[in-house]
Structure formats: structure tokens, C-alpha cells
Design a protein around this motif. Structure first.
Motif, PDB file in Angstrom:
ATOM      1  N   TRP A   1      34.317  17.056  -0.671  1.00 14.14           N
ATOM      2  CA  TRP A   1      35.328  16.240  -1.339  1.00 14.14           C
ATOM      3  C   TRP A   1      34.738  15.690  -2.630  1.00 14.14           C
ATOM      4  N   LYS A   2      35.595  15.454  -3.618  1.00 12.86           N
ATOM      5  CA  LYS A   2      35.179  14.889  -4.910  1.00 12.86           C
ATOM      6  C   LYS A   2      35.764  13.481  -5.048  1.00 12.86           C
ATOM      7  N   LEU A   3      34.930  12.543  -5.435  1.00 12.96           N
ATOM      8  CA  LEU A   3      35.361  11.176  -5.678  1.00 12.96           C
ATOM      9  C   LEU A   3      35.229  10.905  -7.165  1.00 12.96           C
ATOM     10  N   LYS A   4      36.361  10.697  -7.834  1.00 17.20           N
ATOM     11  CA  LYS A   4      36.373  10.408  -9.267  1.00 17.20           C
ATOM     12  C   LYS A   4      37.276   9.221  -9.517  1.00 17.20           C
ATOM     13  N   LYS A   5      36.829   8.334 -10.341  1.00 13.89           N
ATOM     14  CA  LYS A   5      37.556   7.134 -10.738  1.00 13.89           C
ATOM     15  C   LYS A   5      38.537   6.648  -9.673  1.00 13.89           C
ATOM     16  N   SER A   6      39.798   7.070  -9.742  1.00 16.92           N
ATOM     17  CA  SER A   6      40.781   6.539  -8.800  1.00 16.92           C
ATOM     18  C   SER A   6      41.334   7.593  -7.851  1.00 16.92           C
ATOM     19  N   THR A   7      40.633   8.715  -7.689  1.00 13.27           N
ATOM     20  CA  THR A   7      41.137   9.751  -6.794  1.00 13.27           C
ATOM     21  C   THR A   7      40.057  10.289  -5.868  1.00 13.27           C
ATOM     22  N   ILE A   8      40.497  10.742  -4.720  1.00 15.37           N
ATOM     23  CA  ILE A   8      39.642  11.458  -3.788  1.00 15.37           C
ATOM     24  C   ILE A   8      40.315  12.812  -3.592  1.00 15.37           C
ATOM     25  N   THR A   9      39.608  13.890  -3.925  1.00 13.57           N
ATOM     26  CA  THR A   9      40.182  15.223  -3.883  1.00 13.57           C
ATOM     27  C   THR A   9      39.494  16.056  -2.815  1.00 13.57           C
ATOM     28  N   PRO A  10      40.281  16.690  -1.935  1.00 16.32           N
ATOM     29  CA  PRO A  10      39.659  17.556  -0.921  1.00 16.32           C
ATOM     30  C   PRO A  10      39.057  18.795  -1.567  1.00 16.32           C
ATOM     31  N   PRO A  11      38.165  19.471  -0.856  1.00 20.49           N
ATOM     32  CA  PRO A  11      37.558  20.674  -1.418  1.00 20.49           C
ATOM     33  C   PRO A  11      38.601  21.768  -1.639  1.00 20.49           C
ATOM     34  N   SER A  12      38.368  22.601  -2.633  1.00 23.63           N
ATOM     35  CA  SER A  12      39.289  23.692  -2.948  1.00 23.63           C
ATOM     36  C   SER A  12      39.211  24.772  -1.869  1.00 23.63           C
ATOM     37  N   PHE A  13      40.233  25.599  -1.831  1.00 23.78           N
ATOM     38  CA  PHE A  13      40.261  26.736  -0.906  1.00 23.78           C
ATOM     39  C   PHE A  13      39.039  27.623  -1.130  1.00 23.78           C
ATOM     40  N   ASP A  14      38.716  27.892  -2.385  1.00 23.82           N
ATOM     41  CA  ASP A  14      37.563  28.749  -2.704  1.00 23.82           C
ATOM     42  C   ASP A  14      36.260  28.136  -2.194  1.00 23.82           C
ATOM     43  N   TYR A  15      36.097  26.811  -2.367  1.00 26.60           N
ATOM     44  CA  TYR A  15      34.902  26.129  -1.879  1.00 26.60           C
ATOM     45  C   TYR A  15      34.797  26.286  -0.363  1.00 26.60           C
ATOM     46  N   LEU A  16      35.914  26.064   0.338  1.00 25.91           N
ATOM     47  CA  LEU A  16      35.913  26.165   1.799  1.00 25.91           C
ATOM     48  C   LEU A  16      35.589  27.580   2.255  1.00 25.91           C
ATOM     49  N   LEU A  17      36.155  28.551   1.572  1.00 28.99           N
ATOM     50  CA  LEU A  17      35.914  29.943   1.935  1.00 28.99           C
ATOM     51  C   LEU A  17      34.445  30.315   1.749  1.00 28.99           C
ATOM     52  N   LYS A  18      33.824  29.757   0.750  1.00 30.02           N
ATOM     53  CA  LYS A  18      32.418  30.055   0.465  1.00 30.02           C
ATOM     54  C   LYS A  18      31.460  29.270   1.362  1.00 30.02           C
ATOM     55  N   ASN A  19      31.803  28.016   1.708  1.00 26.69           N
ATOM     56  CA  ASN A  19      30.847  27.120   2.352  1.00 26.69           C
ATOM     57  C   ASN A  19      31.160  26.725   3.793  1.00 26.69           C
ATOM     58  N   ASN A  20      32.278  27.142   4.347  1.00 28.74           N
ATOM     59  CA  ASN A  20      32.669  26.690   5.677  1.00 28.74           C
ATOM     60  C   ASN A  20      32.784  27.882   6.625  1.00 28.74           C
ATOM     61  N   GLU A  21      31.871  27.951   7.595  1.00 30.39           N
ATOM     62  CA  GLU A  21      31.854  29.078   8.537  1.00 30.39           C
ATOM     63  C   GLU A  21      33.133  29.153   9.368  1.00 30.39           C
ATOM     64  N   GLY A  22      33.682  28.003   9.762  1.00 25.92           N
ATOM     65  CA  GLY A  22      34.912  27.989  10.543  1.00 25.92           C
ATOM     66  C   GLY A  22      36.071  28.606   9.775  1.00 25.92           C
ATOM     67  N   MET A  23      36.144  28.301   8.498  1.00 25.29           N
ATOM     68  CA  MET A  23      37.201  28.857   7.649  1.00 25.29           C
ATOM     69  C   MET A  23      37.019  30.366   7.499  1.00 25.29           C
ATOM     70  N   LYS A  24      35.783  30.799   7.306  1.00 24.50           N
ATOM     71  CA  LYS A  24      35.502  32.229   7.191  1.00 24.50           C
ATOM     72  C   LYS A  24      35.935  32.967   8.457  1.00 24.50           C
ATOM     73  N   LYS A  25      35.583  32.414   9.614  1.00 24.43           N
ATOM     74  CA  LYS A  25      35.935  33.062  10.880  1.00 24.43           C
ATOM     75  C   LYS A  25      37.446  33.104  11.076  1.00 24.43           C
ATOM     76  N   LEU A  26      38.113  32.012  10.724  1.00 23.51           N
ATOM     77  CA  LEU A  26      39.561  31.947  10.888  1.00 23.51           C
ATOM     78  C   LEU A  26      40.253  33.033  10.068  1.00 23.51           C
ATOM     79  N   LEU A  27      39.861  33.167   8.819  1.00 22.46           N
ATOM     80  CA  LEU A  27      40.533  34.096   7.920  1.00 22.46           C
ATOM     81  C   LEU A  27      40.100  35.547   8.096  1.00 22.46           C
ATOM     82  N   SER A  28      38.907  35.757   8.653  1.00 31.18           N
ATOM     83  CA  SER A  28      38.444  37.130   8.832  1.00 31.18           C
ATOM     84  C   SER A  28      38.852  37.706  10.182  1.00 31.18           C
ATOM     85  N   GLY A  29      39.311  36.858  11.089  1.00 37.18           N
ATOM     86  CA  GLY A  29      39.712  37.326  12.412  1.00 37.18           C
ATOM     87  C   GLY A  29      41.069  38.002  12.404  1.00 37.18           C
ATOM     88  N   ARG A  30      41.427  38.550  13.526  1.00 40.94           N
ATOM     89  CA  ARG A  30      42.708  39.237  13.648  1.00 40.94           C
ATOM     90  C   ARG A  30      43.757  38.356  14.315  1.00 40.94           C
TER      91      ARG A  30
END
Length: 132
Positions: free
Chosen positions: A84-113
């Protein structure tokens, strides 16, 4: 401002922002005889006997997770650890691309059948008075 003051300010900012509506993506899929609800941007999951039960359990688990982080002063660390990114007055969740690159659970979910559904949870969480 020293690092302790900066952390306090960041925690206060998170608490203030929790007074507003937010959106959080999560996925629901069936695995054997249970439904799994999984949120890659926080790496939390729950299960249920059916789709509705999994979603209800996820909402409760999410609230418990955020409440625990607030009570233990780890909310900023937890969010940043998950991209997540914290800037001035916002908190932004990680991007889809970030999750796909850095999150094993996301990789498994999307690569499965398996079939899955993406949901967006949008709600107001923890008015400041309830945190104290």
C-alpha cells in the motif's frame, strides 16, 4: 520530525482515513466443498459453506484484522508490507501488477484452472469514536 513522530502521524492519518468510505477488491472461489474469499492486497482469507457465507466471513475477518492492527499500532507497517502507498491525504492499495508480481496467493489464483469471482467491498469502517 523524528521517525517516532512520523510513525505517529502516519498512524493518525490511517485512523482518520478509516472514517471514510473505501473500496477493497477480493476474490471468491470454490475449492473442493468450501468457498474461499481471498484479499491479495492484505493477504487475508476466509472460507464458508457457500458463496454468501464466505463473503460474510471475509467482512468479519477484515474488520477483526484492521481492529487488531489499530489496537497494536501496526496498521501502517501492515499496509506498507503489503504494497500500500501512503501519500499526503490518501492510502492507495497495491496495483494489480504489483500483486501479480509480489503475491504468491494471487499468482496461484490466476494461474489455476478454477473459476473465481472478483468482488469489491465498499463500506464505511470504524468511526473514530469506536476506536478509542
Amino acid at each position: 520530525m523524528n521517525s517516532k513522530e512520523a510513525r505517529f502521524e502516519a498512524e493518525a492519518k490511517c485512523l482518520d482515513l478509516l472514517r471514510y468510505r473505501f473500496s477493497l477488491d477480493f476474490y471468491v472461489f470454490k475449492e473442493r466443498h468450501v468457498y474461499i474469499a481471498y484479499c491479495p492486497s492484505l493477504d487475508i482469507s476466509t472460507s464458508g459453506k457457500d458463496f454468501i457465507d464466505a463473503v460474510a466471513n471475509f467482512r468479519e475477518r477484515f474488520r477483526i484484522h484492521i481492529d487488531w492492527c489499530i489496537q497494536h499500532g501496526t496498521l501502517v507497517d501492515d499496509l506498507m508490507e503489503h504494497g500500500w502507498k501512503l501519500k499526503k491525504s490518501t492510502i492507495t492499495p497495491p496495483s494489480f501488477d504489483y500483486l501479480l508480481k509480489n503475491n504468491e496467493g494471487m499468482k496461484k489464483l490466476l494461474s489455476g484452472r478454477r473459476a473465481y469471482g472478483k468482488l469489491v467491498m465498499s463500506e464505511k469502517l470504524y468511526p473514530r469514536e469506536e476506536i478509542v
